[in-house]
Motif scaffolding. Sequence first.
Motif, PDB file in Angstrom:
ATOM      1  N   PRO A 170      -3.233   0.596  -3.046  1.00  0.00           N
ATOM      2  CA  PRO A 170      -3.025  -0.960  -2.172  1.00  0.00           C
ATOM      3  C   PRO A 170      -2.512  -1.824  -3.111  1.00  0.00           C
ATOM      4  O   PRO A 170      -2.548  -1.451  -4.722  1.00  0.00           O
ATOM      5  CB  PRO A 170      -4.876  -1.160  -1.809  1.00  0.00           C
ATOM      6  N   SER A 229      -4.369   6.959  -2.136  1.00  0.00           N
ATOM      7  CA  SER A 229      -3.361   5.614  -1.558  1.00  0.00           C
ATOM      8  C   SER A 229      -4.095   4.565  -1.949  1.00  0.00           C
ATOM      9  O   SER A 229      -5.430   3.970  -2.324  1.00  0.00           O
ATOM     10  CB  SER A 229      -4.139   5.495  -0.264  1.00  0.00           C
ATOM     11  N   ASP A 268      -2.376   4.219   5.793  1.00  0.00           N
ATOM     12  CA  ASP A 268      -2.151   3.172   6.254  1.00  0.00           C
ATOM     13  C   ASP A 268      -1.677   4.195   8.016  1.00  0.00           C
ATOM     14  O   ASP A 268      -1.467   4.274   8.591  1.00  0.00           O
ATOM     15  CB  ASP A 268      -0.960   2.329   5.867  1.00  0.00           C
ATOM     16  N   ARG A 276       0.420  -1.150  -0.012  1.00  0.00           N
ATOM     17  CA  ARG A 276      -0.319  -0.062   0.085  1.00  0.00           C
ATOM     18  C   ARG A 276       0.226   1.459   0.156  1.00  0.00           C
ATOM     19  O   ARG A 276       1.654   1.652   0.815  1.00  0.00           O
ATOM     20  CB  ARG A 276      -0.839  -0.803   1.103  1.00  0.00           C
ATOM     21  N   ASP A 318     -10.389   2.630  -7.939  1.00  0.00           N
ATOM     22  CA  ASP A 318      -9.302   1.183  -8.115  1.00  0.00           C
ATOM     23  C   ASP A 318      -9.599   0.194 -10.196  1.00  0.00           C
ATOM     24  O   ASP A 318     -10.496   0.822 -10.638  1.00  0.00           O
ATOM     25  CB  ASP A 318      -9.249   0.325  -7.593  1.00  0.00           C
TER      26      ASP A 318
END
Length: 593
Positions: free
Chosen positions: A111, A109, A141, A55, A83
């Motif tokens: 992943p 962010s 995170d 991440r 995403d």
Amino acid sequence: MGRTFLAWLIALLAISTPAFAQPDAGWWNKDWPYRRMVTVDTSPTGGNLSGAIGRTVLLVRLHDGNFTFGDALENGADLRVVDSDGKTPLPFHIERYDAANSIATLWVSVPGLNGGERRQLWLYFGNKNAPAGSDIARTYDPDTIAAWHFSETGGKPAADLTANGNNAQNAVPAIDENGVIARAARFQGQGELVIPATPSLAMPAGAPLTLTAWVRADQLAGEQALFARGPLVVGLANGAPFALVGTQRIQAGAALKAGEWAHLGFVADGQNVRLYVNGVEAGAAPGALPALDGPIALGGAAGRPFVGELDEVRLAKTARPAAMLLASAQAEGPNNKLVAVAGTAERQSAGGGTFVYVLGKVEMIDAFIIGLCMVILVLAVAVIVTKVAYINRAVRANRVFLKRFRALHEHLVSMKHVEGVGPRELDMIGQAPLGRLYETGIEELEIRRETRGRRPLSGESVEAMRAAVDAVVVEENQKLDRWLVLLTIAISGGPFIGLLGTVLGVMNTFAGVALAGDVNVNAIAPGIAAALMATIAGLACAIPSLFGYNYLNSRISALSDEMRVFVDRLITRLAEMQTEGSPAPAAALQAAE
């Protein structure tokens, strides 16, 4: 020339070429009318990263070259990042959004990032009723224990963006409005930032730690601290990055350049400590961190004042992989090779194929060139269609005329005086090039009969008649050749015009890359692909024109040959008619007496 006009003119190419299609992740939410592809390229063509990265918080830069600010809300509240599966919204937050100056920076962010892949994210925008989508705390995170953007104004203390709230107890001495990312903290040798100790900042002996920061040293002399907490000091010694862990010291072999931004990283994994410069390991030593307690000093420490700027300082209670530090250095620095935003937006239900994507990247000069080629193509097609129709009519009319002409045998008269020829057939014969030659020959013969009677024609008279009919042949050939010059212009000029557009487009692409400092294939390839559209347009103009010209030229040559043969046949028969219809020589002599 409008892009919609160009799309309609070349749409057949997009429909008939399956290779132009690209994978579509599906539309995430129909309330958002626009989206742009964001490509995270860790393959050798991009960031050239390897291994599992995990991440990662990546920077996405928006500007008027890759984002239409007028289609989004003025504060960017409608922005959403989804995403690659087209379904999963990703946490993100906006550090800067300046619609007036067409510039924005987002932290996303991402992943499960891995090296050697091309990850496609989607940036959605355009929902005028959308609430703010930024989620600062969830962007980082749980291992990130502090992150400072230094984006505060008005002397406010520097704020930690994580949920831990590790805010500074004082404000930075000065702010640079245009740091490496957005605002940056400026230090002038005094007034370092002090971060009070908190439970989330507690670091027992041997604990892992990662520190990353962007630094710009305005003064290289002496030893300057960037981060200091108890026995740990990370800073610059005469411009060379160093880390001091108790009495153990590791130092980079090369000094930073004054006035230039560099990404520094310090990683302790419990067994070794490492120093990174711009994502590349610059020094290492065995050992673990001692216990760290007490306040943190940023931008200087006692006896180690710092003169320069800091930006994007982060602390994590884990040892980040080297690939993650390199990814951050590449994505956040001026020479971004990792993250690229598509230069054109996709509309909901607009498809989003490669052809449409490339067409949307066409610059104004190339759009003009493409439009010019398409106008020439339209004119060429119009000439081809018109000429084919004209030649077909002439051929049909010639057949009708020749049928009547052969039936007359040696008794040639104007078609107006032939029994059984109705107005419709007479109109058809009037459209025949051979019919017009025939009527001209008959008129010339009648003129000579009115002045000379039935006497045989002299050689001069026959040549005069032939010259009159030949003049009509020239007129007919001129009608057949009229506007064919447009086809020759399209054939010879179209590719050169398209090549000119391609050269100008490539030149503008490289000039834009040089000005933006964004040297990567994702920045260059769309512009070059769009520039090549001009060459495609030039060839699309020339190829149909070439086929049409050769086809027309063959049919026009056949008609011209037919007219030349008919002229010889007509003049000969008219001369024979005049000779056969004249009185005998003896009778003519008696009449004269």
